[in-house]
Motif scaffolding. Sequence first.
Motif, PDB file in Angstrom:
ATOM      1  N   ARG A  72       0.838  -1.206   0.000  1.00  0.00           N
ATOM      2  CA  ARG A  72       0.000   0.000   0.000  1.00  0.00           C
ATOM      3  C   ARG A  72       0.877   1.262   0.000  1.00  0.00           C
ATOM      4  NH1 ARG A  72      -4.869  -0.104   4.084  1.00  0.00           N
ATOM      5  NH2 ARG A  72      -5.845  -1.188   2.325  1.00  0.00           N
ATOM      6  N   ALA A  73       2.034   1.159   0.637  1.00  0.00           N
ATOM      7  CA  ALA A  73       2.951   2.310   0.715  1.00  0.00           C
ATOM      8  C   ALA A  73       3.786   2.469  -0.550  1.00  0.00           C
ATOM      9  CB  ALA A  73       3.867   2.162   1.925  1.00  0.00           C
ATOM     10  N   GLY A  74       3.634   1.517  -1.488  1.00  0.00           N
ATOM     11  CA  GLY A  74       4.329   1.679  -2.759  1.00  0.00           C
ATOM     12  C   GLY A  74       5.365   0.630  -3.085  1.00  0.00           C
ATOM     13  N   GLN A  75       5.672  -0.258  -2.146  1.00  0.00           N
ATOM     14  CA  GLN A  75       6.662  -1.299  -2.421  1.00  0.00           C
ATOM     15  C   GLN A  75       6.062  -2.410  -3.283  1.00  0.00           C
ATOM     16  OE1 GLN A  75       8.813  -2.858   0.933  1.00  0.00           O
ATOM     17  NE2 GLN A  75       8.902  -0.887   1.989  1.00  0.00           N
ATOM     18  N   LYS A  76       6.909  -3.095  -4.055  1.00  0.00           N
ATOM     19  CA  LYS A  76       6.470  -4.251  -4.820  1.00  0.00           C
ATOM     20  C   LYS A  76       6.642  -5.507  -3.972  1.00  0.00           C
ATOM     21  CE  LYS A  76       7.151  -2.351  -9.424  1.00  0.00           C
ATOM     22  NZ  LYS A  76       7.794  -2.516 -10.746  1.00  0.00           N
ATOM     23  N   PRO A  77       5.870  -6.544  -4.243  1.00  0.00           N
ATOM     24  CA  PRO A  77       5.971  -7.771  -3.441  1.00  0.00           C
ATOM     25  C   PRO A  77       7.375  -8.357  -3.450  1.00  0.00           C
ATOM     26  CG  PRO A  77       3.986  -7.809  -4.773  1.00  0.00           C
ATOM     27  CD  PRO A  77       4.782  -6.621  -5.233  1.00  0.00           C
ATOM     28  N   ASP A  78       7.865  -8.698  -2.260  1.00  0.00           N
ATOM     29  CA  ASP A  78       9.130  -9.406  -2.102  1.00  0.00           C
ATOM     30  C   ASP A  78       8.785 -10.893  -2.140  1.00  0.00           C
ATOM     31  OD1 ASP A  78      11.401 -10.702  -1.213  1.00  0.00           O
ATOM     32  OD2 ASP A  78      11.911  -9.171   0.270  1.00  0.00           O
ATOM     33  N   ILE A  79       8.879 -11.484  -3.312  1.00  0.00           N
ATOM     34  CA  ILE A  79       8.407 -12.853  -3.496  1.00  0.00           C
ATOM     35  C   ILE A  79       9.230 -13.851  -2.696  1.00  0.00           C
ATOM     36  CG2 ILE A  79       8.049 -14.687  -5.207  1.00  0.00           C
ATOM     37  CD1 ILE A  79       7.133 -12.554  -7.150  1.00  0.00           C
TER      38      ILE A  79
END
Length: 363
Positions: A104-111
């Motif tokens: 929500r804060a703008g980070q992409k998923p750390d898979i």
Amino acid sequence: MEILKNSSDLRAGILLKEDVYSKTKYPIMRKDTELTLEHIEVLRVFGIKKVLVEERVTKKENESLASTMSTQELMNDLPMSMYVLRKQYNETVRDYKKEFFYWRAGQKPDIVKVRAFTLPLIENFVKQKKMLALLNEFSNPDEYIYHHSVAVGILSAAISKQMGYEKGDMLQLAIAATLADCGMSKISPSILEKTAFLTREEYSEVKKHTLFSLKMVQESPLLRQEMKIAILQHHERLDGSGYPRGDKLGAVSLFSQIIAVADVYHAMTSERLYRPKHSPFKVIEMIKEEEFGKFDLKVVEALQKLVGDLSIGTRVKLTDGELGEVMFLHRDAPLRPMIKKEADGSIIDLTTHRHLAIAKIIE
């Protein structure tokens, strides 16, 4: 004699004299349960300090037990219980929620991180298939979106294994399914947290989440391309009635259909803030009949074998609360067998009593 006893002082054989709650709507343990070492561990896991009990074993029996095997040794020999698995599940949901706020804060998923905290839980559920039918009981309507993503990952993995996919495909699909709704983090919280049905405009906004989800994982090399397509298509339907593109039939991937069936099943069997949950058996029936033409029947049949497989003699609870035993299975309606009621021995045929359904299997 009934006494209030510290949980740390409990012994196997003691009888509970009141229902035990732990910030839950329903008791985690019922009155008149005869405690085993597993029950005592459950009370510890849930942080229960004191319980009202009646002593049922002698000091000599307890000393004999302690002399042969320690509590921890006995616990190590027990299979993973529903309560221990539920603890692991709740921890995974908490980890997913933390990641959701990062997105929500703008980070992409750390898979890599998502794999680390979801795969151990998913593999435990796949090993213990009987636990899959309890997923809807684990869900919390106040934090449904986080529970739903974890549960859809679990169910998608189990369905793919039931269909014969290799472990590598199963685990890839599990991660894709868990991340299928990551794009919900881009939808306004006021819409996600709404306790009533959405307006047409709000629903149109929610439908954008599949596109957001794809965009968030698109650049990751850790998900295969067909899994990214499955994320995009998990709300498409074979008859073209889905979104975002209205794809139909052969244009809809089988991996996306697995996520779709898992998604719909968990959503309909879980309690929501604006509606009660439905019976797993009733939901499978609805998917097969009322939603006919939307889902691949091979996927639905795999789900049915996992959570709705019945046999003669299976003990069940009906949606009206009655307990009974399966007496006869109809070939064309296996989810609606003939049931012998425990209360009076009468037999009821669920094919002619459509207002009733099996609520759950009683082990």
